[in-house]
Design a protein around this motif. Structure first.
Motif, PDB file in Angstrom:
ATOM      1  N   TYR A 128      74.063  51.008  78.354  1.00  0.00           N
ATOM      2  CA  TYR A 128      73.572  52.115  77.231  1.00  0.00           C
ATOM      3  C   TYR A 128      73.580  51.790  76.019  1.00  0.00           C
ATOM      4  CZ  TYR A 128      75.864  56.708  74.780  1.00  0.00           C
ATOM      5  OH  TYR A 128      74.783  58.158  74.647  1.00  0.00           O
ATOM      6  N   GLY A 129      73.039  52.481  75.112  1.00  0.00           N
ATOM      7  CA  GLY A 129      72.065  51.823  73.937  1.00  0.00           C
ATOM      8  C   GLY A 129      70.694  51.129  74.879  1.00  0.00           C
ATOM      9  N   THR A 130      70.374  51.382  74.903  1.00  0.00           N
ATOM     10  CA  THR A 130      68.771  49.818  75.274  1.00  0.00           C
ATOM     11  C   THR A 130      67.973  51.358  76.313  1.00  0.00           C
ATOM     12  OG1 THR A 130      69.728  50.012  78.101  1.00  0.00           O
ATOM     13  CG2 THR A 130      70.282  48.191  76.984  1.00  0.00           C
ATOM     14  N   PHE A 131      66.409  50.521  75.590  1.00  0.00           N
ATOM     15  CA  PHE A 131      65.218  51.337  75.318  1.00  0.00           C
ATOM     16  C   PHE A 131      64.511  50.750  76.567  1.00  0.00           C
ATOM     17  CE2 PHE A 131      66.465  51.361  71.296  1.00  0.00           C
ATOM     18  CZ  PHE A 131      66.861  53.173  70.963  1.00  0.00           C
ATOM     19  N   PRO A 132      64.299  50.433  78.186  1.00  0.00           N
ATOM     20  CA  PRO A 132      63.505  49.707  78.887  1.00  0.00           C
ATOM     21  C   PRO A 132      62.245  50.292  78.605  1.00  0.00           C
ATOM     22  CG  PRO A 132      65.393  51.140  80.049  1.00  0.00           C
ATOM     23  CD  PRO A 132      66.152  51.118  78.583  1.00  0.00           C
ATOM     24  N   ALA A 133      61.964  49.536  79.951  1.00  0.00           N
ATOM     25  CA  ALA A 133      59.924  50.818  80.575  1.00  0.00           C
ATOM     26  C   ALA A 133      60.424  50.294  81.744  1.00  0.00           C
ATOM     27  CB  ALA A 133      59.572  49.600  80.244  1.00  0.00           C
ATOM     28  N   LEU A 134      59.423  51.866  82.614  1.00  0.00           N
ATOM     29  CA  LEU A 134      59.509  52.533  83.892  1.00  0.00           C
ATOM     30  C   LEU A 134      57.880  52.325  84.186  1.00  0.00           C
ATOM     31  CD1 LEU A 134      60.147  52.962  86.499  1.00  0.00           C
ATOM     32  CD2 LEU A 134      59.333  55.419  86.205  1.00  0.00           C
ATOM     33  N   VAL A 135      57.709  50.510  85.262  1.00  0.00           N
ATOM     34  CA  VAL A 135      56.244  49.881  84.643  1.00  0.00           C
ATOM     35  C   VAL A 135      55.586  50.282  86.358  1.00  0.00           C
ATOM     36  CG1 VAL A 135      56.457  49.140  82.920  1.00  0.00           C
ATOM     37  CG2 VAL A 135      56.368  47.687  84.825  1.00  0.00           C
ATOM     38  N   GLY A 136      53.881  50.948  86.843  1.00  0.00           N
ATOM     39  CA  GLY A 136      54.333  50.665  87.997  1.00  0.00           C
ATOM     40  C   GLY A 136      52.647  50.735  88.365  1.00  0.00           C
ATOM     41  N   GLN A 137      51.483  51.207  88.770  1.00  0.00           N
ATOM     42  CA  GLN A 137      50.874  51.455  88.719  1.00  0.00           C
ATOM     43  C   GLN A 137      50.341  52.993  88.989  1.00  0.00           C
ATOM     44  OE1 GLN A 137      51.734  49.717  92.425  1.00  0.00           O
ATOM     45  NE2 GLN A 137      50.329  48.839  92.932  1.00  0.00           N
ATOM     46  N   ILE A 172      68.646  58.710  69.041  1.00  0.00           N
ATOM     47  CA  ILE A 172      69.276  58.415  69.700  1.00  0.00           C
ATOM     48  C   ILE A 172      69.154  57.304  70.747  1.00  0.00           C
ATOM     49  CG2 ILE A 172      67.592  59.109  71.709  1.00  0.00           C
ATOM     50  CD1 ILE A 172      65.491  60.635  70.085  1.00  0.00           C
ATOM     51  N   ASP A 173      70.469  57.523  71.694  1.00  0.00           N
ATOM     52  CA  ASP A 173      70.828  56.121  71.796  1.00  0.00           C
ATOM     53  C   ASP A 173      70.040  55.213  73.204  1.00  0.00           C
ATOM     54  OD1 ASP A 173      73.181  56.624  69.561  1.00  0.00           O
ATOM     55  OD2 ASP A 173      74.132  57.866  72.091  1.00  0.00           O
ATOM     56  N   ASN A 174      69.119  56.285  73.372  1.00  0.00           N
ATOM     57  CA  ASN A 174      68.983  55.594  74.793  1.00  0.00           C
ATOM     58  C   ASN A 174      67.808  55.870  75.233  1.00  0.00           C
ATOM     59  OD1 ASN A 174      71.641  54.823  75.866  1.00  0.00           O
ATOM     60  ND2 ASN A 174      72.104  57.089  75.752  1.00  0.00           N
ATOM     61  N   ALA A 175      66.824  55.718  76.050  1.00  0.00           N
ATOM     62  CA  ALA A 175      65.142  55.901  75.977  1.00  0.00           C
ATOM     63  C   ALA A 175      64.590  55.374  77.113  1.00  0.00           C
ATOM     64  CB  ALA A 175      64.318  55.950  74.766  1.00  0.00           C
ATOM     65  N   LEU A 176      63.699  55.499  77.372  1.00  0.00           N
ATOM     66  CA  LEU A 176      62.967  55.063  78.959  1.00  0.00           C
ATOM     67  C   LEU A 176      61.479  55.688  78.331  1.00  0.00           C
ATOM     68  CD1 LEU A 176      63.235  53.446  81.207  1.00  0.00           C
ATOM     69  CD2 LEU A 176      62.711  55.806  82.602  1.00  0.00           C
ATOM     70  N   MET A 177      60.523  54.123  78.076  1.00  0.00           N
ATOM     71  CA  MET A 177      58.914  54.382  78.587  1.00  0.00           C
ATOM     72  C   MET A 177      58.239  54.456  79.528  1.00  0.00           C
ATOM     73  SD  MET A 177      59.107  52.540  74.182  1.00  0.00           S
ATOM     74  CE  MET A 177      60.466  51.518  74.873  1.00  0.00           C
ATOM     75  N   VAL A 178      57.554  54.963  79.973  1.00  0.00           N
ATOM     76  CA  VAL A 178      57.213  54.993  80.883  1.00  0.00           C
ATOM     77  C   VAL A 178      55.241  54.205  81.100  1.00  0.00           C
ATOM     78  CG1 VAL A 178      55.604  56.669  83.271  1.00  0.00           C
ATOM     79  CG2 VAL A 178      57.819  57.169  82.418  1.00  0.00           C
ATOM     80  N   ALA A 179      55.194  53.120  81.758  1.00  0.00           N
ATOM     81  CA  ALA A 179      53.412  52.467  81.314  1.00  0.00           C
ATOM     82  C   ALA A 179      52.956  52.122  82.443  1.00  0.00           C
ATOM     83  CB  ALA A 179      53.739  51.372  80.347  1.00  0.00           C
ATOM     84  N   HIS A 180      52.142  51.535  82.736  1.00  0.00           N
ATOM     85  CA  HIS A 180      51.694  51.031  83.621  1.00  0.00           C
ATOM     86  C   HIS A 180      51.342  49.590  83.958  1.00  0.00           C
ATOM     87  CE1 HIS A 180      49.256  55.358  83.273  1.00  0.00           C
ATOM     88  NE2 HIS A 180      49.243  55.310  85.044  1.00  0.00           N
ATOM     89  N   THR A 181      51.536  48.691  84.643  1.00  0.00           N
ATOM     90  CA  THR A 181      51.125  48.006  85.553  1.00  0.00           C
ATOM     91  C   THR A 181      49.025  47.559  86.038  1.00  0.00           C
ATOM     92  OG1 THR A 181      51.181  48.376  87.771  1.00  0.00           O
ATOM     93  CG2 THR A 181      53.117  47.827  86.276  1.00  0.00           C
ATOM     94  N   ILE A 182      48.692  46.349  86.251  1.00  0.00           N
ATOM     95  CA  ILE A 182      47.550  46.161  86.774  1.00  0.00           C
ATOM     96  C   ILE A 182      47.739  46.613  87.941  1.00  0.00           C
ATOM     97  CG2 ILE A 182      47.251  44.095  84.735  1.00  0.00           C
ATOM     98  CD1 ILE A 182      47.483  42.394  87.168  1.00  0.00           C
ATOM     99  N   GLN A 183      46.791  46.977  88.280  1.00  0.00           N
ATOM    100  CA  GLN A 183      46.587  47.511  90.343  1.00  0.00           C
ATOM    101  C   GLN A 183      46.816  47.322  90.875  1.00  0.00           C
ATOM    102  OE1 GLN A 183      46.051  51.054  89.946  1.00  0.00           O
ATOM    103  NE2 GLN A 183      46.203  51.446  91.917  1.00  0.00           N
TER     104      GLN A 183
END
Length: 333
Positions: A104-113, A264-275
């Motif tokens: 709780y209280g963190t801002f991770p990233a979800l990454v994928g192709q 805003i206590d929690n956030a998730l950022m969605v990004a791309h990896t290399i293919q």
């Protein structure tokens, strides 16, 4: 009496709100002067004035203080020293948003192709966070009813709004399955469908100020910000703003700053990896900003229904999860 407003050469407002005859709500003053630099009177006078106005308006003290800080927007307001005791959890245990997955209280990233299914995963995540005792990949949500009522907000930069909404609804429970018949999870979710991805370029000061207003609302109980913010995704926002997709650092920091500023206590950022599913676009510099990385990749992303694996590499305080095969209802080793 209307507050006296002047403008310096730098275009910064000086708003004199220390005026007993001005009875407008603080939120209205801020909305009319979103780039206010300071108020009239001394710092102590202004602080007491804001607290008194907050008491009259029924705002919570922390909400009043956030609003005061925004109105002052003081460029020299540095962080203060705190004791270790103040930093420790009140009950001695670290709270999780998703037990064992998301501190709780963190801002991770979800990454994928590209096209691996990140938004589909986010749709299930949102549905589970909006539901009492929801479980995402088997990890239980700890959000209370009051926190869920603050809403889970998704900034959608690239998916068709109808498709996104349908994907979320697909994972919501039927009314007969709800533990609380008076709370319907759909009411706890909001989509912000960007007309242009560059709208959410928070490195632009004017857009940053605009989103500070858009992401909060003033209620009878005080100022309310979302419990969870999900930005899907960084790549189209960067490209729309003319920034290389492998340079997400300033945008990531701006998102984190915005969340902290508005509450805003929690956030998730969605990004791309290399293919090939390796590192995130931007390499080490890009991975340094988020509070840990959720990796969702496929060995052959161009194949029909490829095998996908999910893993987590956390920052300090999180839990390391080795790569596991993805299933819609659970994670299989």
């Amino acid at each position: 009496m209307v507050p006296i407003t002047t403008t310096t050469r730098r275009g910064i407002f000086f708003v004199n709100t220390y005026d007993d005859t001005d009875r407008r709500p603080l939120s209205q003053v801020y909305r009319e002067h979103p780039r206010a630099y300071r108020t009239g009177g001394s710092e102590l006078q202004n602080f007491n004035y804001f607290i008194e106005r907050a008491r009259i308006e029924g705002l919570a003290a922390d909400a009043a203080d956030r609003l005061r800080r925004r109105l002052l927007a003081h460029p020299y307001a540095f962080s203060e020293m705190t004791s270790l005791e103040e930093c420790l959890p009140l009950d001695g245990e670290r709270r999780w948003l998703l037990q064992g997955l998301w501190p709780y209280g963190t801002f991770p990233a979800l990454v994928g192709q590209a096209k691996v299914g990140k938004s589909t995963m986010v749709a299930q995540l949102v549905a589970e966070l909006a539901t009492e005792n929801g479980r995402f990949l088997g990890f239980r949500s700890t959000l209370t009813r009051e926190e869920r009522a603050r809403r889970i907000v998704v900034v959608n930069a690239e998916v068709n709004p109808q498709d996104y909404a349908q994907a979320i609804v697909q994972h919501l429970p039927d009314e007969a399955e709800l533990e609380d018949a008076e709370e319907y999870p759909m009411d706890n979710i909001r989509l912000i469908n960007l007309a242009a991805a560059s709208e959410f370029d928070l490195t632009d000061p004017e857009k940053y100020d605009r989103w500070k207003l858009s992401l909060t609302e003033v209620t009878e109980g005080g100022e309310r910000a979302p419990a969870v913010l999900i930005v899907d995704g960084l790549t189209p926002i960067l490209e729309g703003a003319g920034t290389p997709a492998d340079k997400p650092g300033p945008l990531v920091q701006a998102i984190k700053n915005l969340c902290r500023e508005v509450g805003i206590d929690n956030a998730l950022m969605v990004a791309h990896t290399i293919q090939n599913g390796g590192h995130q676009l931007g390499g080490i510099a890009a991975a340094a900003g988020p509070d840990g990385t959720w990796r969702y990749v496929a060995r052959d992303p161009d194949a029909h229904n490829p095998t996908r694996k999910f893993s987590v590499k956390p920052r300090m305080g999180g839990m390391l999860i080795p790569p596991r095969r993805w299933s819609w209802t659970r994670m299989a080793v």
